[in-house]
Scaffold this active site. Structure first.
Site, short mmCIF file in Angstrom:
data_model
loop_
_atom_site.label_atom_id
_atom_site.label_comp_id
_atom_site.label_asym_id
_atom_site.label_seq_id
_atom_site.Cartn_x
_atom_site.Cartn_y
_atom_site.Cartn_z
N ASP A 84 1.68 16.53 -10.14
CA ASP A 84 2.43 17.60 -9.48
C ASP A 84 3.90 17.54 -9.89
OD1 ASP A 84 0.64 19.11 -7.76
OD2 ASP A 84 0.35 17.24 -6.66
N LYS B 114 7.83 7.34 -7.16
CA LYS B 114 6.82 7.25 -8.22
C LYS B 114 7.25 6.31 -9.35
CE LYS B 114 3.65 10.30 -6.80
NZ LYS B 114 2.23 10.00 -6.63
#
Length: 408
Positions: free
Chosen positions: A121, A76
């Protein structure tokens, strides 16, 4: 469950998709990301696991280890930061900011009241918070009920304001959009929806760094055909899979490898999309140990790329993921021990299931000649969760990894 995509094609990368995402734009994003001190300047390693390949009955298993991409511990770090930089450049076009100065915090004073928000998340929000801290703008992160306190603490450590809700991931996305509208903030999300595509596109484009590095690492083996026959990609909303598959599709054209997208059985939005022929929602509880893949709704933008090029969609169970975490952590005399988090092992779990079924293996073209590429997308981003699942701390695994490297 395994589904052959009825809409898959074998053709060169279409021009209409190239206008949205391309190797050229991905390479530009990669260059810009190289200016951020929080990114590993040397890229991430690509490991060959011969013992695992022999055990499974394939010619080769390659694993790209994204756990060392940055101190954030996941892939990410490639998406949210580049999306934030491009957003700032568009928003303040007249200032002619550049990525180097932004990542260095040289415009922090000017951007002190510029606020971005996202649901997460865990890993996307952490990456966005870290980038915002470096740049000097404000960041708000919305967390749903299933995000652990450990992950919340890791995000807050980068100065982000945390907002908790009681619902699931998709409800946290809605809450982030609502807060943004009420407060004049800008959403930096990795999932697209109607009227919101530029930022998710930039996030996906950042993920192109992964296949670019893989191709460079294997350049000596490169031919008109790819040096791997099958690529297993994590599902989620589809962003990672689209970012990697589109790059490899453009690079190898109709000679591209077979793409298999994998997601939790209870978060099967991509599987359902392939079944219905359009971006769809999951049918399950969207509550999985694979937290980063526990997404209930497909990104329509990602689906534009996945529908024509993913050959198979597959779902796996949580216990299969845990078994794969333990297997990679153990390593062997020939295979380096790897710290792979819950969402990192979806590909290995799917490969293992397929190779244990001759019929399914034949369906996807896997045999003793197959060369398989897996993406280990995260390390122990929640160390407590990792130790509970694996029965060993990530530090212990890393120590054995160092010992293994010293012997080779």
């Amino acid at each position: 469950m395994l589904l052959a995509n009825p809409n898959v094609t074998r053709q060169p990368y279409p021009d209409d998709l190239k206008q949205i995402m391309s190797i050229a734009s991905a390479d530009e994003s990669r260059q810009w990301l190289g200016q951020w001190s929080s990114i590993n300047a040397n890229g991430t390693p690509l490991y060959n696991l011969p013992s695992l390949a022999s055990e499974l009955g394939v010619a080769q298993v390659l694993v790209k280890d994204e756990s060392v991409r940055s101190q954030l511990g996941s892939f990410k770090a490639l998406g949210a930061p580049i999306a934030l930089v491009r957003l700032i450049m568009r928003t303040f076009a007249e200032r002619q900011f550049n990525a180097t100065d932004l990542f260095a915090g040289k415009h922090a004073a000017e951007l002190a009241h510029f606020t971005v928000i996202s649901a997460t998340d865990g890993n996307h929000g952490r990456a966005l918070a870290a980038a915002a801290q470096s740049i000097g703008c404000r960041c708000v992160i919305v967390l749903h009920a299933h995000v652990s306190v450990e992950r919340e603490t890791a995000i807050a450590a980068y100065g982000a304001q945390i907002v908790r809700i009681t619902g699931n991931y998709d409800e946290s996305v809605e809450e982030a959009a609502s807060l943004a509208e009420r407060n004049g903030w800008l959403v930096v999300s990795d999932t697209a929806y109607e009227g919101y595509q530029d930022i998710p596109r930039d996030v996906m484009q950042g993920y192109g760094t992964i296949p670019a590095e893989i191709i460079e690492d294997l350049q000596a083996q490169s031919t008109p055909r790819p040096p791997f026959t099958h690529v297993f990609l994590q599902g989620g909303v589809g962003g990672l899979a689209a970012g990697i598959a589109s790059y490899l599709w453009e690079h190898f054209a109709e000679q591209r490898p077979t793409f298999i997208v994998v997601e939790p059985a209870q978060a099967d939005c991509l599987y359902q999309s392939a079944t219905s022929g359009k971006a769809a929602k999951a049918t399950g509880s969207v509550d999985s140990v694979m937290a980063g893949l526990a997404c209930g709704e497909t990104s329509p933008l990602a689906w534009q790329f996945l529908q024509p090029c993913v050959d198979f969609f597959m779902t796996i169970e949580d216990d299969e993921a845990v078994a794969s975490m333990k297997q990679l952590a153990q390593g062997s005399q020939e295979d380096i021990p790897l710290v792979a988090g819950e969402s990192a092992v979806a590909g290995l779990s799917a490969l293992t299931r397929l190779m244990h079924s001759p019929r399914l293996a034949a369906d996807v073209g896997l045999d003793e000649q197959s060369r398989v590429l897996l993406i280990s997308t995260e390390g122990a981003t929640a160390p407590g969760v990792y130790e509970k699942l694996v029965g060993e701390s990530s530090d212990s695994v890393l120590k054995r990894q160092v010992d293994w490297l010293s012997r080779t």
